[in-house]
Design an enzyme around this catalytic site. Structure first.
Site, PDB file in Angstrom:
ATOM      1  N   LYS A  23      20.766 -30.338   4.886  1.00  0.00           N
ATOM      2  CA  LYS A  23      20.351 -31.575   5.577  1.00  0.00           C
ATOM      3  C   LYS A  23      20.370 -32.767   4.614  1.00  0.00           C
ATOM      4  CE  LYS A  23      16.296 -29.906   6.689  1.00  0.00           C
ATOM      5  NZ  LYS A  23      16.406 -28.565   6.090  1.00  0.00           N
ATOM      6  N   ARG A  82       9.410 -31.642  12.782  1.00  0.00           N
ATOM      7  CA  ARG A  82       9.422 -30.211  12.454  1.00  0.00           C
ATOM      8  C   ARG A  82       8.534 -29.405  13.379  1.00  0.00           C
ATOM      9  NH1 ARG A  82      10.946 -30.866   6.627  1.00  0.00           N
ATOM     10  NH2 ARG A  82      11.271 -28.775   5.905  1.00  0.00           N
ATOM     11  N   ARG A 137      19.362 -24.487  -6.383  1.00  0.00           N
ATOM     12  CA  ARG A 137      19.331 -25.955  -6.264  1.00  0.00           C
ATOM     13  C   ARG A 137      18.626 -26.600  -7.453  1.00  0.00           C
ATOM     14  NH1 ARG A 137      16.949 -28.333  -0.976  1.00  0.00           N
ATOM     15  NH2 ARG A 137      15.348 -26.812  -1.467  1.00  0.00           N
ATOM     16  N   ARG A 143      12.622 -27.577  -7.881  1.00  0.00           N
ATOM     17  CA  ARG A 143      11.412 -27.823  -7.084  1.00  0.00           C
ATOM     18  C   ARG A 143      10.479 -26.625  -7.148  1.00  0.00           C
ATOM     19  NH1 ARG A 143      13.695 -29.955  -1.338  1.00  0.00           N
ATOM     20  NH2 ARG A 143      12.064 -28.543  -0.600  1.00  0.00           N
ATOM     21  N   ARG A 175       8.781 -20.421   3.765  1.00  0.00           N
ATOM     22  CA  ARG A 175       9.377 -21.612   4.392  1.00  0.00           C
ATOM     23  C   ARG A 175      10.327 -21.210   5.516  1.00  0.00           C
ATOM     24  NH1 ARG A 175      11.904 -24.464  -0.617  1.00  0.00           N
ATOM     25  NH2 ARG A 175      12.865 -25.846   0.907  1.00  0.00           N
TER      26      ARG A 175
HETATM   27  P1  AP5 Z   1      20.089 -29.393   0.597  1.00  0.00           P
HETATM   28  O1  AP5 Z   1      21.002 -30.450   1.107  1.00  0.00           O
HETATM   29  O2  AP5 Z   1      19.093 -29.773  -0.434  1.00  0.00           O
HETATM   30  O3  AP5 Z   1      19.379 -28.642   1.818  1.00  0.00           O
HETATM   31  P2  AP5 Z   1      18.212 -29.076   2.791  1.00  0.00           P
HETATM   32  O4  AP5 Z   1      18.559 -28.609   4.162  1.00  0.00           O
HETATM   33  O5  AP5 Z   1      17.918 -30.544   2.616  1.00  0.00           O
HETATM   34  O6  AP5 Z   1      17.067 -28.149   2.226  1.00  0.00           O
HETATM   35  P3  AP5 Z   1      15.537 -28.402   1.878  1.00  0.00           P
HETATM   36  O7  AP5 Z   1      15.083 -27.149   1.175  1.00  0.00           O
HETATM   37  O8  AP5 Z   1      15.333 -29.695   1.143  1.00  0.00           O
HETATM   38  O9  AP5 Z   1      14.924 -28.501   3.262  1.00  0.00           O
HETATM   39  P4  AP5 Z   1      13.469 -28.350   3.626  1.00  0.00           P
HETATM   40  O10 AP5 Z   1      13.526 -28.815   5.012  1.00  0.00           O
HETATM   41  O11 AP5 Z   1      12.884 -27.011   3.401  1.00  0.00           O
HETATM   42  O12 AP5 Z   1      12.688 -29.271   2.541  1.00  0.00           O
HETATM   43  P5  AP5 Z   1      12.009 -30.699   2.638  1.00  0.00           P
HETATM   44  O13 AP5 Z   1      12.202 -31.357   1.344  1.00  0.00           O
HETATM   45  O14 AP5 Z   1      12.403 -31.412   3.876  1.00  0.00           O
HETATM   46  O15 AP5 Z   1      21.012 -28.194   0.056  1.00  0.00           O
HETATM   47  C1  AP5 Z   1      20.422 -27.033  -0.520  1.00  0.00           C
HETATM   48  C2  AP5 Z   1      21.337 -26.498  -1.652  1.00  0.00           C
HETATM   49  O16 AP5 Z   1      22.568 -26.050  -1.058  1.00  0.00           O
HETATM   50  C3  AP5 Z   1      21.718 -27.569  -2.683  1.00  0.00           C
HETATM   51  O17 AP5 Z   1      21.802 -26.949  -3.947  1.00  0.00           O
HETATM   52  C4  AP5 Z   1      23.110 -28.053  -2.230  1.00  0.00           C
HETATM   53  O18 AP5 Z   1      23.885 -28.510  -3.314  1.00  0.00           O
HETATM   54  C5  AP5 Z   1      23.682 -26.781  -1.605  1.00  0.00           C
HETATM   55  N1  AP5 Z   1      24.586 -27.052  -0.481  1.00  0.00           N
HETATM   56  C6  AP5 Z   1      24.442 -28.018   0.475  1.00  0.00           C
HETATM   57  N2  AP5 Z   1      25.447 -27.957   1.376  1.00  0.00           N
HETATM   58  C7  AP5 Z   1      26.243 -26.912   0.988  1.00  0.00           C
HETATM   59  C8  AP5 Z   1      27.448 -26.347   1.517  1.00  0.00           C
HETATM   60  N3  AP5 Z   1      28.047 -26.818   2.635  1.00  0.00           N
HETATM   61  N4  AP5 Z   1      27.978 -25.292   0.862  1.00  0.00           N
HETATM   62  C9  AP5 Z   1      27.398 -24.784  -0.273  1.00  0.00           C
HETATM   63  N5  AP5 Z   1      26.257 -25.289  -0.827  1.00  0.00           N
HETATM   64  C10 AP5 Z   1      25.684 -26.341  -0.200  1.00  0.00           C
HETATM   65  O19 AP5 Z   1      10.464 -30.297   2.815  1.00  0.00           O
HETATM   66  C11 AP5 Z   1       9.734 -29.684   1.784  1.00  0.00           C
HETATM   67  C12 AP5 Z   1       8.313 -29.431   2.250  1.00  0.00           C
HETATM   68  O20 AP5 Z   1       7.675 -30.683   2.592  1.00  0.00           O
HETATM   69  C13 AP5 Z   1       8.184 -28.575   3.522  1.00  0.00           C
HETATM   70  O21 AP5 Z   1       8.213 -27.195   3.244  1.00  0.00           O
HETATM   71  C14 AP5 Z   1       6.815 -29.044   4.048  1.00  0.00           C
HETATM   72  O22 AP5 Z   1       5.756 -28.443   3.318  1.00  0.00           O
HETATM   73  C15 AP5 Z   1       6.825 -30.527   3.724  1.00  0.00           C
HETATM   74  N6  AP5 Z   1       7.366 -31.329   4.849  1.00  0.00           N
HETATM   75  C16 AP5 Z   1       8.498 -32.092   4.829  1.00  0.00           C
HETATM   76  N7  AP5 Z   1       8.681 -32.669   6.017  1.00  0.00           N
HETATM   77  C17 AP5 Z   1       7.655 -32.273   6.814  1.00  0.00           C
HETATM   78  C18 AP5 Z   1       7.325 -32.512   8.174  1.00  0.00           C
HETATM   79  N8  AP5 Z   1       8.095 -33.265   8.980  1.00  0.00           N
HETATM   80  N9  AP5 Z   1       6.204 -31.917   8.666  1.00  0.00           N
HETATM   81  C19 AP5 Z   1       5.406 -31.169   7.876  1.00  0.00           C
HETATM   82  N10 AP5 Z   1       5.674 -30.885   6.592  1.00  0.00           N
HETATM   83  C20 AP5 Z   1       6.802 -31.435   6.064  1.00  0.00           C
END
Ligand code: AP5
Length: 206
Positions: free
Chosen positions: A13, A88, A122, A152, A163
């Protein structure tokens, strides 16, 4: 244009959001990045959020909804925005629906067995939020701003598992929620990064 990117942790994402927001000149709003910035700045909100994030749990809706409500009223959102990691929960989606009309919800699908490898490899830039993977980026500094990359805390294997469980229970139901509302665009995220971007751009142009 107002977009939401849905998908499990590690689906790509953030990687795609950065590209698509730049292409359409809209604000990229990552609730995860906003929360990590609050933690780095040692704010009260950051302290509240940290215990949830470190356990792989969601931060309470009451905290997140207010944060996003304020953010989408900022000047850089006038041309539109891309929400990465919000909503979410159904409560967050309902609250967003009261605030504004979304054009498309892009659901990035990746087989679950790929996700753990993507997340555990990552490395993140602490300054600009860019994400890299150890298999495709050997340097330990950011290509864009030169900062030293870090892993992270919530990318540890035991937290990643929770997660993924939380995603299935609380966030995956939003796929049907937006499908019923005719907003859903499903994209195969198990392709090269450039191909995923092309699929999203083609889908949005239809
Ligand atoms: P990346 O692009 O970083 O993936 P992502 O989908 O953004 O993954 P996240 O782990 O950041 O998502 P998340 O939703 O768990 O975390 P968030 O920060 O929102 O890619 C991942 C890896 O794959 C990278 O190394 C990249 O290079 C590689 N990659 C990408 N595309 C690829 C491809 N096509 N092929 C191969 N490799 C690839 O949230 C973190 C925490 O914050 C949550 O757990 C929660 O506690 C809190 N939080 C955030 N938002 C909310 C909300 N709305 N409500 C409540 N809690 C929240």
């Amino acid at each position: 244009m107002k977009l939401i990117f849905l998908g499990p942790p590690g689906a790509g994402k953030g990687t795609q959001a950065e590209r698509i927001a730049e292409r359409y000149q809209i604000a990229h709003i990552s609730t995860g990045d906003m929360l990590r910035s609050e933690i780095r700045n040692a704010t009260l909100l950051g302290a509240q959020a940290k215990s949830f994030i470190d356990r792989g749990e969601l931060v309470p809706d009451s905290v997140i909804i207010g944060m996003v409500e304020n953010r989408i009223q900022e000047d850089d959102c006038k041309n539109g925005f891309l929400l990465d990691g919000f909503p979410r929960t159904t409560a967050q989606a309902d609250a967003l629906g009261e605030l504004t009309e979304i054009d498309y919800v892009v659901d990035i699908e990746v087989p679950s067995e790929r996700l753990v490898a993507r997340i555990s490899g990552r490395r993140m830039c602490p300054d600009c939020g860019a994400a890299y993977h150890v298999t495709t980026h050997a340097a330990d500094t950011c290509d864009k701003c030169g900062a030293k990359l870090y892993q992270r805390d919530d990318d540890r294997e035991e937290t990643v598992h929770n997660r993924l469980v939380v995603y299935e229970k609380k966030t995956a139901p939003l796929i049907a929620y937006y499908q019923e509302r005719g907003k859903l665009l499903t994209v195969d995220g198990d392709q090269a990064i450039d191909s995923v971007t092309d699929s999203i751009v083609k889908g949005l142009a239809k």
